[in-house]
Design a protein around this motif. Structure first.
Motif, PDB file in Angstrom:
ATOM      1  N   ASN A 122       0.787  -1.143  -0.155  1.00  0.00           N
ATOM      2  CA  ASN A 122       0.073   0.065   0.037  1.00  0.00           C
ATOM      3  C   ASN A 122       0.969   1.245  -0.002  1.00  0.00           C
ATOM      4  O   ASN A 122       0.239   2.282   0.057  1.00  0.00           O
ATOM      5  CB  ASN A 122      -1.072   0.067   1.073  1.00  0.00           C
ATOM      6  N   THR A 123       2.197   1.253   0.012  1.00  0.00           N
ATOM      7  CA  THR A 123       3.093   2.229  -0.268  1.00  0.00           C
ATOM      8  C   THR A 123       2.769   3.059  -1.521  1.00  0.00           C
ATOM      9  O   THR A 123       2.638   2.489  -2.666  1.00  0.00           O
ATOM     10  CB  THR A 123       4.679   1.820  -0.207  1.00  0.00           C
ATOM     11  N   PRO A 124       2.862   4.418  -1.312  1.00  0.00           N
ATOM     12  CA  PRO A 124       2.716   5.309  -2.652  1.00  0.00           C
ATOM     13  C   PRO A 124       3.827   5.087  -3.597  1.00  0.00           C
ATOM     14  O   PRO A 124       5.154   4.971  -2.964  1.00  0.00           O
ATOM     15  CB  PRO A 124       2.657   6.711  -2.052  1.00  0.00           C
ATOM     16  N   ALA A 125       3.404   5.372  -4.928  1.00  0.00           N
ATOM     17  CA  ALA A 125       4.770   5.073  -5.809  1.00  0.00           C
ATOM     18  C   ALA A 125       5.794   6.261  -5.644  1.00  0.00           C
ATOM     19  O   ALA A 125       6.956   5.955  -5.660  1.00  0.00           O
ATOM     20  CB  ALA A 125       4.105   5.023  -7.068  1.00  0.00           C
ATOM     21  N   SER A 126       5.424   7.273  -5.457  1.00  0.00           N
ATOM     22  CA  SER A 126       6.265   8.587  -5.124  1.00  0.00           C
ATOM     23  C   SER A 126       7.192   8.106  -4.052  1.00  0.00           C
ATOM     24  O   SER A 126       8.298   8.588  -3.997  1.00  0.00           O
ATOM     25  CB  SER A 126       5.646   9.807  -4.713  1.00  0.00           C
ATOM     26  N   LYS A 127       6.750   7.326  -2.755  1.00  0.00           N
ATOM     27  CA  LYS A 127       7.723   7.055  -1.706  1.00  0.00           C
ATOM     28  C   LYS A 127       8.865   6.067  -2.256  1.00  0.00           C
ATOM     29  O   LYS A 127       9.795   6.017  -1.651  1.00  0.00           O
ATOM     30  CB  LYS A 127       6.945   6.623  -0.601  1.00  0.00           C
ATOM     31  N   VAL A 128       8.147   5.006  -2.889  1.00  0.00           N
ATOM     32  CA  VAL A 128       8.816   3.957  -3.324  1.00  0.00           C
ATOM     33  C   VAL A 128      10.173   4.422  -4.229  1.00  0.00           C
ATOM     34  O   VAL A 128      11.375   4.323  -4.422  1.00  0.00           O
ATOM     35  CB  VAL A 128       8.337   2.913  -4.066  1.00  0.00           C
ATOM     36  N   ALA A 129       9.861   5.482  -5.057  1.00  0.00           N
ATOM     37  CA  ALA A 129      10.834   6.408  -6.030  1.00  0.00           C
ATOM     38  C   ALA A 129      11.836   6.830  -5.122  1.00  0.00           C
ATOM     39  O   ALA A 129      12.971   6.674  -5.485  1.00  0.00           O
ATOM     40  CB  ALA A 129      10.254   7.219  -6.745  1.00  0.00           C
ATOM     41  N   LYS A 130      11.421   7.556  -4.145  1.00  0.00           N
ATOM     42  CA  LYS A 130      12.489   8.231  -2.992  1.00  0.00           C
ATOM     43  C   LYS A 130      13.171   7.016  -2.525  1.00  0.00           C
ATOM     44  O   LYS A 130      14.407   7.240  -2.268  1.00  0.00           O
ATOM     45  CB  LYS A 130      11.596   9.089  -1.941  1.00  0.00           C
TER      46      LYS A 130
END
Length: 142
Positions: free
Chosen positions: A18-26
Motif C-alpha cells: 500500500n506504499t505510494p509510488a512516489s515514496k518508493v521512487a524516493k
C-alpha cells in the motif's frame, strides 16, 4: 566462481503493497537501486522497478501517490544462488526481465535480487580476468 549469489543484492529493500509510488521512487534514490521488493502481510509479493513507475505512473499521467499494489510484478523469475551468470543472462533474455530473485541454498526463500546491471558488471570482470591471464600467457609469464 561465477555464481549469481556472489553478485546479488542481499540487503533487500522492501515496502508494503500500500506504499505510494512516489515514496518508493524516493527509496530507490536513497538506496541507489532500481527496484524495491513489495511485501504483503510480511511475505514477498513481487517487485516494482523504476521503469514501472516511469511508464505506469509518470508516463501515463497517473497520481504519484498511487499504491505500488497496482504496479507490482508478481511473476519475477527466480534463480538459485549457485546458478551461473550465463544461466541468469539466458533467463533474462528468455523472459524479458531485468531483475531476478535469488533463492537460498534450500531453494525456498528469496535472499537477494540480481539485476541486469549486476550481471554485466560480473561479465566485465570475468572478461578482464581472462584477458589478463591470456596476456600473461602470451608474454611467457605463465
Amino acid at each position: 566462481m561465477d555464481w549469481i549469489g556472489l553478485y546479488a543484492h542481499k540487503q533487500l529493500v522492501t515496502t508494503p503493497e500500500n506504499t505510494p509510488a512516489s515514496k518508493v521512487a524516493k527509496m530507490m534514490v536513497e538506496h541507489h537501486i532500481g527496484s524495491v521488493v513489495v511485501t504483503r502481510d510480511g511475505k514477498i509479493e513481487g517487485i516494482v522497478t523504476e521503469r514501472d513507475i516511469c511508464r505506469k505512473i509518470v508516463g501515463a499521467g497517473q497520481d504519484p501517490d498511487t499504491s505500488v499494489e497496482k504496479l507490482v510484478d508478481t511473476g519475477v523469475p527466480k534463480m538459485y544462488m549457485e546458478s551461473t551468470i550465463t544461466q541468469a543472462v539466458e533467463m533474462m533474455h528468455e523472459t524479458g526481465y531485468r531483475y531476478l530473485f535469488v533463492l537460498d541454498k534450500n531453494h525456498d526463500k528469496v535472499v537477494g535480487v540480481v539485476s541486469m546491471q549486476d550481471l554485466i558488471r560480473a561479465l566485465k570482470e570475468k572478461v578482464e580476468e581472462e584477458a589478463a591471464a591470456l596476456r600473461q600467457y602470451i608474454s611467457g609469464g605463465m
